[in-house]
Scaffold this active site. Structure first.
Site, PDB file in Angstrom:
ATOM      1  N   LYS A  22     130.422 -13.064  -2.181  1.00 31.70           N
ATOM      2  CA  LYS A  22     129.205 -14.155  -2.915  1.00 31.70           C
ATOM      3  C   LYS A  22     129.787 -14.874  -4.207  1.00 31.70           C
ATOM      4  O   LYS A  22     129.894 -16.264  -4.083  1.00 31.70           O
ATOM      5  CB  LYS A  22     127.452 -13.341  -2.791  1.00 31.70           C
ATOM      6  CG  LYS A  22     127.157 -14.743  -3.687  1.00 31.70           C
ATOM      7  CD  LYS A  22     125.528 -13.743  -4.299  1.00 31.70           C
ATOM      8  CE  LYS A  22     125.846 -13.232  -5.311  1.00 31.70           C
ATOM      9  NZ  LYS A  22     125.478 -14.275  -6.939  1.00 31.70           N
ATOM     10  N   ASN A  23     129.733 -14.508  -5.381  1.00 36.59           N
ATOM     11  CA  ASN A  23     130.938 -15.114  -6.292  1.00 36.59           C
ATOM     12  C   ASN A  23     132.130 -15.896  -5.987  1.00 36.59           C
ATOM     13  O   ASN A  23     132.530 -16.605  -6.830  1.00 36.59           O
ATOM     14  CB  ASN A  23     130.601 -14.255  -7.438  1.00 36.59           C
ATOM     15  CG  ASN A  23     129.283 -14.263  -8.000  1.00 36.59           C
ATOM     16  OD1 ASN A  23     128.436 -14.175  -7.431  1.00 36.59           O
ATOM     17  ND2 ASN A  23     129.439 -13.080  -8.956  1.00 36.59           N
ATOM     18  N   CYS A 116     117.141 -17.618 -15.744  1.00 35.34           N
ATOM     19  CA  CYS A 116     116.515 -17.318 -15.076  1.00 35.34           C
ATOM     20  C   CYS A 116     116.522 -15.560 -15.311  1.00 35.34           C
ATOM     21  O   CYS A 116     116.582 -14.575 -16.379  1.00 35.34           O
ATOM     22  CB  CYS A 116     118.281 -17.142 -13.951  1.00 35.34           C
ATOM     23  SG  CYS A 116     118.969 -16.068 -15.240  1.00 35.34           S
ATOM     24  N   ARG A 121     120.330 -18.974 -19.796  1.00 38.73           N
ATOM     25  CA  ARG A 121     121.560 -19.489 -19.161  1.00 38.73           C
ATOM     26  C   ARG A 121     122.592 -20.838 -19.580  1.00 38.73           C
ATOM     27  O   ARG A 121     121.871 -21.361 -18.604  1.00 38.73           O
ATOM     28  CB  ARG A 121     121.849 -19.306 -17.321  1.00 38.73           C
ATOM     29  CG  ARG A 121     121.317 -17.744 -16.719  1.00 38.73           C
ATOM     30  CD  ARG A 121     122.391 -16.736 -16.814  1.00 38.73           C
ATOM     31  NE  ARG A 121     123.087 -16.536 -16.178  1.00 38.73           N
ATOM     32  CZ  ARG A 121     123.296 -15.922 -14.951  1.00 38.73           C
ATOM     33  NH1 ARG A 121     122.607 -15.457 -14.831  1.00 38.73           N
ATOM     34  NH2 ARG A 121     124.715 -16.314 -14.476  1.00 38.73           N
ATOM     35  N   ASP A 306     127.985  -6.622 -14.063  1.00 42.22           N
ATOM     36  CA  ASP A 306     127.641  -6.858 -12.668  1.00 42.22           C
ATOM     37  C   ASP A 306     127.372  -5.098 -12.131  1.00 42.22           C
ATOM     38  O   ASP A 306     126.465  -5.098 -10.755  1.00 42.22           O
ATOM     39  CB  ASP A 306     127.649  -7.548 -11.617  1.00 42.22           C
ATOM     40  CG  ASP A 306     127.559  -9.072 -11.624  1.00 42.22           C
ATOM     41  OD1 ASP A 306     127.191  -9.856 -12.378  1.00 42.22           O
ATOM     42  OD2 ASP A 306     128.175  -9.800 -10.985  1.00 42.22           O
ATOM     43  N   ARG A 398     119.836 -11.550  -2.519  1.00 36.41           N
ATOM     44  CA  ARG A 398     120.951 -12.577  -2.520  1.00 36.41           C
ATOM     45  C   ARG A 398     122.061 -12.020  -2.585  1.00 36.41           C
ATOM     46  O   ARG A 398     122.961 -13.054  -2.916  1.00 36.41           O
ATOM     47  CB  ARG A 398     120.362 -12.707  -3.879  1.00 36.41           C
ATOM     48  CG  ARG A 398     118.869 -13.788  -3.809  1.00 36.41           C
ATOM     49  CD  ARG A 398     118.558 -13.792  -5.387  1.00 36.41           C
ATOM     50  NE  ARG A 398     119.311 -15.510  -5.371  1.00 36.41           N
ATOM     51  CZ  ARG A 398     118.289 -16.574  -6.172  1.00 36.41           C
ATOM     52  NH1 ARG A 398     117.209 -16.083  -6.881  1.00 36.41           N
ATOM     53  NH2 ARG A 398     118.544 -17.658  -5.965  1.00 36.41           N
TER      54      ARG A 398
HETATM   55  C1  UD1 Z   1     129.048 -15.006 -13.297  1.00 31.53           C
HETATM   56  C2  UD1 Z   1     128.569 -14.087 -12.414  1.00 31.53           C
HETATM   57  C3  UD1 Z   1     127.931 -13.494 -12.561  1.00 31.53           C
HETATM   58  C4  UD1 Z   1     128.287 -12.961 -13.610  1.00 31.53           C
HETATM   59  C5  UD1 Z   1     129.032 -13.512 -14.720  1.00 31.53           C
HETATM   60  C6  UD1 Z   1     129.717 -12.633 -15.575  1.00 31.53           C
HETATM   61  C7  UD1 Z   1     128.474 -15.627 -10.133  1.00 31.53           C
HETATM   62  C8  UD1 Z   1     128.254 -16.987  -9.757  1.00 31.53           C
HETATM   63  N1  UD1 Z   1     127.956 -15.370 -10.604  1.00 31.53           N
HETATM   64  O1  UD1 Z   1     127.369 -16.373 -14.098  1.00 31.53           O
HETATM   65  O2  UD1 Z   1     127.237 -12.574 -11.534  1.00 31.53           O
HETATM   66  O3  UD1 Z   1     127.499 -11.787 -14.095  1.00 31.53           O
HETATM   67  O4  UD1 Z   1     130.031 -14.331 -14.537  1.00 31.53           O
HETATM   68  O5  UD1 Z   1     130.842 -11.976 -14.827  1.00 31.53           O
HETATM   69  O6  UD1 Z   1     130.378 -15.786 -10.220  1.00 31.53           O
HETATM   70  N2  UD1 Z   1     127.244 -18.669 -21.816  1.00 31.53           N
HETATM   71  C9  UD1 Z   1     127.132 -19.742 -22.360  1.00 31.53           C
HETATM   72  N3  UD1 Z   1     127.696 -21.006 -22.744  1.00 31.53           N
HETATM   73  C10 UD1 Z   1     128.251 -21.570 -21.351  1.00 31.53           C
HETATM   74  C11 UD1 Z   1     127.805 -20.614 -20.082  1.00 31.53           C
HETATM   75  C12 UD1 Z   1     127.918 -19.152 -20.505  1.00 31.53           C
HETATM   76  O7  UD1 Z   1     126.280 -18.820 -23.890  1.00 31.53           O
HETATM   77  O8  UD1 Z   1     128.353 -23.190 -21.102  1.00 31.53           O
HETATM   78  C13 UD1 Z   1     127.092 -17.712 -21.895  1.00 31.53           C
HETATM   79  C14 UD1 Z   1     125.792 -17.062 -20.891  1.00 31.53           C
HETATM   80  O9  UD1 Z   1     124.909 -17.379 -21.150  1.00 31.53           O
HETATM   81  C15 UD1 Z   1     126.313 -15.617 -20.496  1.00 31.53           C
HETATM   82  C16 UD1 Z   1     127.658 -15.000 -20.759  1.00 31.53           C
HETATM   83  O10 UD1 Z   1     128.508 -16.578 -21.458  1.00 31.53           O
HETATM   84  O11 UD1 Z   1     125.464 -14.431 -21.514  1.00 31.53           O
HETATM   85  C17 UD1 Z   1     129.050 -15.153 -19.696  1.00 31.53           C
HETATM   86  O12 UD1 Z   1     128.246 -16.358 -18.188  1.00 31.53           O
HETATM   87  P1  UD1 Z   1     129.024 -16.562 -17.741  1.00 31.53           P
HETATM   88  O13 UD1 Z   1     131.012 -15.879 -17.693  1.00 31.53           O
HETATM   89  O14 UD1 Z   1     129.121 -18.289 -17.309  1.00 31.53           O
HETATM   90  O15 UD1 Z   1     128.658 -16.082 -16.285  1.00 31.53           O
HETATM   91  P2  UD1 Z   1     128.328 -17.350 -15.110  1.00 31.53           P
HETATM   92  O16 UD1 Z   1     129.198 -18.258 -14.333  1.00 31.53           O
HETATM   93  O17 UD1 Z   1     126.681 -17.684 -15.386  1.00 31.53           O
END
Ligand code: UD1
Length: 420
Positions: A22-23, A116, A121, A306, A398
């Site tokens: 999915k990701n 979420c 997030r 995850d 999901r």
């Molecule tokens: C993606 C995955 C999710 C996985 C996560 C970490 C998808 C659709 N989802 O989520 O399943 O658990 O990677 O491996 O691919 N953060 C900030 N600011 C930002 C962006 C992120 O503070 O602009 C923080 C987030 O709140 C979180 C951490 O960074 O605490 C990691 O987030 P991120 O790596 O961006 O995860 P996702 O891309 O949302």
């Protein structure tokens, strides 16, 4: 209202096909927006989030057809630039469309994704990076409006944290931008490598994916291609957990062991034996389940957040005490209270969970509160005495194509109850 009903204490045995990731499928679908002509993606998982991504493509003016696990996208028509609010809300990861829409049209309007079930997030890193590339971004009443008056320009970007989504958005925005973008402290997840491989097959010039520095040299156009989505490493970890907790013997067809380098040693420490081939993984457990040294979630190549809930469920039944430290998300122990209802002895505070393994878990009425936390309840239920009813199945759906069918094909007693 749908529920999963699982009658536990059945050993899992047999072969299971690991679905597409999915990701990876979601950013690949967003990337289709950047391509001329037709793109055919094989191995797309049949999941609500994937169909939501297809609806977003439709709203943006693309033709999008799903047939089984194949999705065809044609993005030749004039491309809209507004992602409707209801679709943004339906799927938080729709933020990955921001980079693609900006890259394609030079403007984008979408609602702020907000928090979420895993806690806040934020997308500050996505926005800061796109601003450095020339985007002007304003936020009013929860709506982000982005324009690029002089077009997107390649630049150097140092991410404060290797965010998966931010890295994907920058790559998508940079693929057609003018000049070269260098991302330092980029996320190294295999799904990012899959996105880069796909874009390269479409004509993009990208190097360095899988390392902490990704270099994207913008090109004039990209051409749609045929591509197969990588297998889902977290679904593989889920089935490994199911085999481990039931003392089973399962062959996972399609599982890529190279993506599971941080996960496999934890299962071995729990008492499993694992044999790997390039396109499958075999797991068996004959020894008693045992506790493990502290598991700390980290960005890839560390232990994936995850898979944290899944391993917590298995360790709930292991002899001895284990500690899990969740370093990525603030609110990722919501499955713990439900596991405790099933007889587990786990205490979670802040980012740490202490698991005192118990000899027996018991079936109970529990509720999923997020995707992987819900799957962890299914894993625990497989080894519990009696029947477990898992509510809020929508969360599990999901990320899993009919989890109950896959578990049943391995010998579990798992079914879905649909009540109107
Ligand atoms: C993606 C995955 C999710 C996985 C996560 C970490 C998808 C659709 N989802 O989520 O399943 O658990 O990677 O491996 O691919 N953060 C900030 N600011 C930002 C962006 C992120 O503070 O602009 C923080 C987030 O709140 C979180 C951490 O960074 O605490 C990691 O987030 P991120 O790596 O961006 O995860 P996702 O891309 O949302």
């Amino acid at each position: 209202m749908q529920k999963l009903i699982i009658e536990g204490e059945k050993r899992l045995y047999g072969e299971a096909l690991v679905q597409g990731a999915k990701n990876s499928a979601l950013p690949l679908l967003a990337a289709c927006l950047l391509c001329e002509g037709e793109t055919l993606l094989h191995n797309c998982p049949k999941l609500s989030d994937v169909y939501a991504a297809c609806r977003i493509l439709g709203c943006l003016g693309c033709e999008c057809r799903a047939q089984g696990n194949d999705i065809t996208v044609r993005a030749d028509a004039p491309c809209g630039c507004c992602v409707p609010d209801d679709l943004m809300r339906e799927m938080r990861s729709s933020i990955v469309f921001l980079g693609a829409v900006l890259g394609r049209t030079g403007e984008c309007s979408l609602s702020f994704p907000g928090g979420c079930e895993l806690g806040p997030r934020p997308i500050d890193m996505h926005l800061a990076a796109l601003r450095r590339m020339g985007a002007e971004i304003t936020e009013r009443h929860g709506v982000l409006r982005c324009t690029c008056p002089t077009g997107l320009k390649g630049t150097g970007i140092i991410l404060p944290f290797p965010s998966v989504g931010a890295t994907e958005n920058i790559i998508l925005a940079a693929a057609l931008a003018e000049g070269t973008t260098v991302i330092k402290n980029a996320a190294r997840e295999p799904e990012i490598a899959d996105l880069c491989c796909f874009l390269r097959a479409c004509g993009a010039r990208i190097i360095g994916e899988g390392s902490d520095t990704v270099v994207i040299e913008g090109v004039g156009s990209l051409q749609g291609c045929e591509y197969t989505v990588m297998p889902d490493r977290i679904v593989a970890a889920t089935l490994m957990s199911a085999a481990a907790i039931t003392g089973g013997e399962v062959s996972l067809i399609g599982a890529r062991s190279s993506d599971l380098d941080a996960v496999i040693p934890v299962f071995e420490e729990m008492g499993c034996r694992i044999y790997t081939c390039p396109d499958r993984l075999f797991i068996t457990r004959k020894l008693p389940l045992s506790s493990v040294r502290t598991v700390r979630t980290m960005p890839y190549p560390g232990f994936p957040t995850d898979a944290q809930a899944l391993v917590t469920a298995v360790l709930a039944k292991a002899k001895g005490t284990s500690i899990i430290v969740e370093n990525i998300f603030e609110n990722r122990f919501r499955h713990v209270d439900e596991l405790v209802r099933m007889g587990a002895r786990i205490k979670a505070e802040g980012k740490v969970a202490v698991i005192d393994g118990v000899p027996k878990l018991y079936g109970a009425k529990v509720r999923a509160s997020d995707l992987r936390g819900g799957a962890a309840l299914a894993v625990a239920a497989l080894a519990a005495e009696g029947v477990t009813e898992i509510g809020n199945v929508g969360f599990i759906d999901r990320g899993y194509e009919a989890l109950e069918r896959q578990l049943s094909s391995l010998g579990a007693s798992a079914s879905r109850e649909c009540k109107i």
